[in-house]
Design a protein around this motif. Structure first.
Motif: not given
Length: 200
Positions: A148-156, A161-176
């Motif tokens: 269920g984890d994904l890598s995403l590209l922030v468009l807005t 322009g950054r790549v971020v990874e989803t995280c199911p925890g309360r801490q939220g997404p993690r930027f690479t």
């Protein structure tokens, strides 16, 4: 000073060369997820197709990602797309994979609420306080990591322009640590060519 377009062209050519080298490596792929796409990627999109997508969603794709899908390739034969980190790169038509709610063509133009180095007590409550809020607005799904984890590209938003990874925890997404899509993708190729089994 070199033209930034020349620099991007050189980066894209280098990435394309590394992708060719990865695809021509003998034996079975050892990188996690690569057996899905086997380092193959679909044909590049036309500039017109990208313009149609951008107009439909009210966004402008980051230059390096746009250059990649219009010169190197797009989509591909794997279940989740073509050659790329984890199970491969999604087609831009699969942009909505990260959304928790129903897809809406305006979603990519809405600012992504997460920012690098910001700490959240409860990511979902802070990013989507309203019943109809979408926490992953402003992002385009890049790659499925499994479980269920994904890598995403922030468009807005501020992290565009950054790549971020989803995280199911309360801490939220993690930027690479990568400054943009192409740096993230090339680091994956370097790991592949070095014979590494996992990309992090």
């Amino acid at each position: 000073m070199a033209d930034r377009r020349d620099d991007l062209s050189a980066r894209l050519a280098r990435v394309a060369s590394k992708l060719t080298a990865a695809a021509s490596s003998p034996g079975e792929p050892v990188m996690f997820g690569a057996e899905s796409h086997r380092f193959r990627i679909g044909p590049a999109l036309s500039q017109d197709a990208v313009v149609v997508f951008e107009r439909r969603h009210g966004v402008r794709l980051p230059a390096d990602y746009r250059g990649f899908i219009t010169t190197v390739g797009h989509g591909g034969p794997g279940r989740f797309g073509g050659a790329g980190p984890f199970y491969g790169l999604f087609s831009i038509d699969d942009w909505e994979w990260a959304l928790l709610g129903d897809p809406d063509v305006t979603m990519l133009a809405k600012p992504f609420p997460a920012e690098p180095d910001r700490v959240y007590d409860d990511w979902l409550a802070e990013a989507a306080p309203g019943e109809d809020d979408e926490p992953y607005r402003g992002t385009l799904a890049l790659s499925h990591q499994g479980c269920g984890d994904l890598s995403l590209l922030v468009l807005t938003g501020r992290a565009r322009g950054r790549v971020v990874e989803t995280c199911p925890g309360r801490q939220g997404p993690r930027f690479t640590e990568h400054p943009d899509f192409l740096s993230w993708y090339e680091r994956w190729l370097d790991a592949v060519l070095a014979g590494e089994r996992h990309f992090r």
